[in-house]
Design a protein around this motif. Structure first.
Motif, mmCIF file in Angstrom:
data_model
loop_
_atom_site.group_PDB
_atom_site.id
_atom_site.type_symbol
_atom_site.label_atom_id
_atom_site.label_comp_id
_atom_site.label_asym_id
_atom_site.label_seq_id
_atom_site.Cartn_x
_atom_site.Cartn_y
_atom_site.Cartn_z
ATOM 1 N N UNK A 88 0.831 -1.200 0.000
ATOM 2 C CA UNK A 88 0.000 0.000 0.000
ATOM 3 C C UNK A 88 0.866 1.250 0.000
ATOM 4 N N UNK A 89 1.963 1.206 0.746
ATOM 5 C CA UNK A 89 2.889 2.335 0.782
ATOM 6 C C UNK A 89 3.391 2.660 -0.617
ATOM 7 N N UNK A 90 3.849 1.645 -1.320
ATOM 8 C CA UNK A 90 4.416 1.866 -2.644
ATOM 9 C C UNK A 90 3.365 2.398 -3.611
ATOM 10 N N UNK A 91 2.157 1.881 -3.535
ATOM 11 C CA UNK A 91 1.098 2.355 -4.426
ATOM 12 C C UNK A 91 0.773 3.821 -4.173
ATOM 13 N N UNK A 92 0.716 4.210 -2.912
ATOM 14 C CA UNK A 92 0.421 5.602 -2.582
ATOM 15 C C UNK A 92 1.530 6.536 -3.052
ATOM 16 N N UNK A 93 2.769 6.089 -2.936
ATOM 17 C CA UNK A 93 3.880 6.894 -3.432
ATOM 18 C C UNK A 93 3.817 7.001 -4.952
ATOM 19 N N UNK A 94 3.490 5.903 -5.617
ATOM 20 C CA UNK A 94 3.293 5.948 -7.068
ATOM 21 C C UNK A 94 2.211 6.964 -7.439
ATOM 22 N N UNK A 146 -1.732 9.267 5.718
ATOM 23 C CA UNK A 146 -1.700 8.387 6.890
ATOM 24 C C UNK A 146 -2.412 7.083 6.556
ATOM 25 N N UNK A 147 -1.802 5.954 6.918
ATOM 26 C CA UNK A 147 -2.404 4.660 6.609
ATOM 27 C C UNK A 147 -2.547 3.829 7.881
ATOM 28 N N UNK A 148 -3.522 2.897 7.899
ATOM 29 C CA UNK A 148 -3.658 1.993 9.039
ATOM 30 C C UNK A 148 -2.561 0.935 9.009
ATOM 31 N N UNK A 149 -2.247 0.402 10.169
ATOM 32 C CA UNK A 149 -1.218 -0.633 10.268
ATOM 33 C C UNK A 149 -1.707 -1.765 11.163
ATOM 34 N N UNK A 150 -1.089 -2.906 10.985
ATOM 35 C CA UNK A 150 -1.241 -4.004 11.939
ATOM 36 C C UNK A 150 0.002 -3.963 12.809
#
Length: 274
Positions: free
Chosen positions: A115-121, A210-214
């Motif tokens: 998800x991190x990489x997609x958001x940066x893309x 900001x993203x949710x995490x486990x």
């Protein structure tokens, strides 16, 4: 700020994950296995950069002896004590398109890297993992003192960082040029360094997502409410004062970054100690 995905057919490193490590010889082997496996699933050139923060155990040896694989591991040395300075060392040494950091205990599940990489893309300047996100799954065993301390700390932090609900989760990733801009002038090396980094990013006009995490409360945390709690509040006050007069240049869209191909071939590359 639209930033098109890099050419993933090239050998350029797309994502560099910095892992600050102080006396992490025992759990670092498992961390590297899990982290490299998660990065390999992204199907783009990635790298793990472990920054040995003046350890006196076998932390460096773990990295040196890491087996070859599709995700290379390199070792850097930071003799200046403090997690913030160790992260800064790794970030400023990175030539990847995107760079960030996670903790050596992998308290935050690395599955979120996709998800991190997609958001940066998609154009985010920074992606911030947050345990306070309503969709986060958090398993904690903190004392009442530490929980109330965290509430008070978040209140103090709001004077510096307003765009995210939690600053202290060790899972943050940036566009390379943004990372350099906010880490280069970093002066707080203690546990509050995240506050200074995000505060500088906000003042530069960076788009923070900001993203949710486990997240799982892994035993062995080096943070002590008694020994480090008061210092963190002092550091936040200093950061707030410092950033009031900070000279920042607004973040601008960037399409191409100067990068150097990774030529380690998946083996561990060792940084020289001073």
């Amino acid at each position: 700020m639209e930033v098109p995905p890099p050419d993933v057919s090239s050998d350029l490193v797309v994502l560099d994950v910095v892992v600050p490590a102080y006396n992490e010889a025992l759990r670092l082997p498992d961390t590297l296995v899990l982290l490299r496996a998660a990065l390999a699933e992204l199907d783009v050139p990635c790298r793990v950069t472990v920054v040995d923060n003046a350890s006196d155990d076998g932390t460096s040896a773990v990295v040196v002896n890491a087996p070859p694989g599709p995700v290379p591991v390199r070792l850097l040395w930071c003799g200046e004590p403090g997690k913030g300075f160790a992260v800064r060392r790794g970030v400023l040494a990175s030539d990847a398109r995107y760079v960030g950091f996670c903790d050596a205990d992998l308290a935050t599940a690395p599955a979120a890297l996709a998800q991190v990489l997609q958001l940066l893309y998609d154009g985010a300047d920074a992606v911030v993992g947050s345990r306070a996100h309503p969709e986060s799954v958090v398993e904690e065993r903190h004392s009442v003192l530490r929980r109330w301390g965290a509430v008070a700390f978040r209140g103090a932090v709001r004077q510096v960082v307003r765009g995210v609900s939690e600053t202290q989760c060790g899972f943050k990733f940036f566009r390379n040029d943004v990372a350099r801009r906010v880490f280069a002038p970093l002066r707080c090396g203690g546990f509050a360094f995240d506050v200074e980094v995000l505060g500088r990013a906000e003042r530069a006009g960076a788009r923070l997502v900001e993203i949710p995490v486990s997240w799982v409360d892994v035993p062995g945390s080096r943070f002590s409410p008694v020994r480090h709690g008061w210092q963190s509040f002092v550091d936040v006050a200093k950061i707030n004062w410092r950033l009031r007069s900070a000279d920042v240049t607004p973040v601008m869209p960037l399409v191409t970054l100067p990068v150097t191909p990774d030529v380690t071939g998946g083996t561990a590359a060792v940084g020289m100690r001073p």
